[in-house]
Design a protein around this motif. Structure first.
Motif, PDB file in Angstrom:
ATOM      1  N   GLY A  72     -60.636 -21.627 -67.263  1.00  0.00           N
ATOM      2  CA  GLY A  72     -60.650 -20.841 -66.002  1.00  0.00           C
ATOM      3  C   GLY A  72     -61.725 -20.118 -65.093  1.00  0.00           C
ATOM      4  O   GLY A  72     -61.346 -19.615 -63.940  1.00  0.00           O
ATOM      5  N   LYS A  73     -62.488 -20.203 -66.245  1.00  0.00           N
ATOM      6  CA  LYS A  73     -63.955 -18.474 -65.757  1.00  0.00           C
ATOM      7  C   LYS A  73     -64.867 -19.529 -65.217  1.00  0.00           C
ATOM      8  O   LYS A  73     -64.660 -20.755 -65.576  1.00  0.00           O
ATOM      9  N   ARG A  74     -65.931 -18.760 -65.034  1.00  0.00           N
ATOM     10  CA  ARG A  74     -67.554 -20.121 -64.830  1.00  0.00           C
ATOM     11  C   ARG A  74     -67.682 -19.288 -66.056  1.00  0.00           C
ATOM     12  O   ARG A  74     -67.855 -18.318 -67.349  1.00  0.00           O
ATOM     13  N   TYR A  75     -68.331 -20.146 -66.312  1.00  0.00           N
ATOM     14  CA  TYR A  75     -69.149 -20.912 -67.946  1.00  0.00           C
ATOM     15  C   TYR A  75     -70.196 -20.549 -68.162  1.00  0.00           C
ATOM     16  O   TYR A  75     -71.613 -20.773 -66.591  1.00  0.00           O
ATOM     17  N   PRO A  76     -71.320 -19.483 -68.993  1.00  0.00           N
ATOM     18  CA  PRO A  76     -72.419 -19.069 -69.112  1.00  0.00           C
ATOM     19  C   PRO A  76     -73.208 -20.596 -69.526  1.00  0.00           C
ATOM     20  O   PRO A  76     -72.738 -20.706 -70.079  1.00  0.00           O
ATOM     21  N   ILE A  77     -74.687 -19.904 -68.691  1.00  0.00           N
ATOM     22  CA  ILE A  77     -75.665 -20.665 -69.292  1.00  0.00           C
ATOM     23  C   ILE A  77     -75.390 -21.594 -70.616  1.00  0.00           C
ATOM     24  O   ILE A  77     -75.455 -22.957 -71.529  1.00  0.00           O
ATOM     25  N   TRP A  78     -75.183 -20.659 -71.267  1.00  0.00           N
ATOM     26  CA  TRP A  78     -75.578 -20.817 -73.089  1.00  0.00           C
ATOM     27  C   TRP A  78     -73.915 -21.685 -73.801  1.00  0.00           C
ATOM     28  O   TRP A  78     -74.046 -23.032 -74.223  1.00  0.00           O
ATOM     29  N   ALA A  79     -72.489 -21.191 -72.646  1.00  0.00           N
ATOM     30  CA  ALA A  79     -71.825 -22.167 -73.171  1.00  0.00           C
ATOM     31  C   ALA A  79     -72.198 -23.109 -72.882  1.00  0.00           C
ATOM     32  O   ALA A  79     -71.631 -24.338 -73.227  1.00  0.00           O
ATOM     33  N   LYS A  80     -72.558 -23.543 -71.656  1.00  0.00           N
ATOM     34  CA  LYS A  80     -72.364 -24.984 -71.025  1.00  0.00           C
ATOM     35  C   LYS A  80     -73.320 -25.880 -71.699  1.00  0.00           C
ATOM     36  O   LYS A  80     -73.262 -27.246 -72.105  1.00  0.00           O
ATOM     37  N   LEU A  81     -74.604 -25.207 -72.388  1.00  0.00           N
ATOM     38  CA  LEU A  81     -75.702 -26.107 -72.993  1.00  0.00           C
ATOM     39  C   LEU A  81     -74.970 -26.537 -74.360  1.00  0.00           C
ATOM     40  O   LEU A  81     -74.875 -27.552 -75.406  1.00  0.00           O
ATOM     41  N   TRP A  82     -73.778 -26.022 -75.066  1.00  0.00           N
ATOM     42  CA  TRP A  82     -73.788 -25.960 -76.627  1.00  0.00           C
ATOM     43  C   TRP A  82     -72.486 -26.869 -76.360  1.00  0.00           C
ATOM     44  O   TRP A  82     -72.517 -28.152 -77.183  1.00  0.00           O
TER      45      TRP A  82
END
Length: 129
Positions: A72-82
């Motif tokens: 429900g929030k904006r994902y940080p880039i490291w989380a998107k990559l993971w």
């Protein structure tokens, strides 16, 4: 901050929950024609089964915790990559270990005897046989 949980996130958590459930039971609970736990126990020691189960479960739990932290929030880039790289690596491993040998026979010769013991009672027959 109000969270706006997307339908895709709900499906992602539901999908990973089903995978997690299957990982818990696949080598431990009889599922009819889907597994043969006696044959699996013949080929693998209890400690091997526990290790394999824990490795798979921990991976899925890490992904689910990551999703639940940012749902429900904006994902940080490291989380998107993971969330892209880790499942992609798992998928590539599954392709190389199971599906390529199943469909094309590459590398299957080394696994035939072991798989025959573990899955011989199942009705599915690989294409390459």
């Amino acid at each position: 901050m109000q969270r706006k949980i997307r339908v895709s996130e709900k499906f992602l958590i539901a999908g990973y929950s089903l995978i997690l459930l299957f990982m818990f039971v696949q080598d431990w609970i009889p599922l009819g024609s889907l597994n043969d736990i006696e044959a699996i126990a013949q080929e693998n020691s209890k400690s091997e089964l526990i290790a394999v189960t824990l490795i798979g479960v921990v991976q899925i739990v890490i992904l689910m915790v990551l999703i639940l932290c940012f749902i429900g929030k904006r994902y940080p880039i490291w989380a998107k990559l993971w969330l892209i790289i880790h499942p992609s690596c798992i998928f590539a491993g599954v392709l190389m270990a199971w599906w390529i040998p199943y469909f094309f026979g590459f590398g299957a010769e080394e696994k035939v005897e072991r798989y025959q013991t573990m899955f011989g009672s199942e009705t599915r027959i690989p294409f390459y046989l």
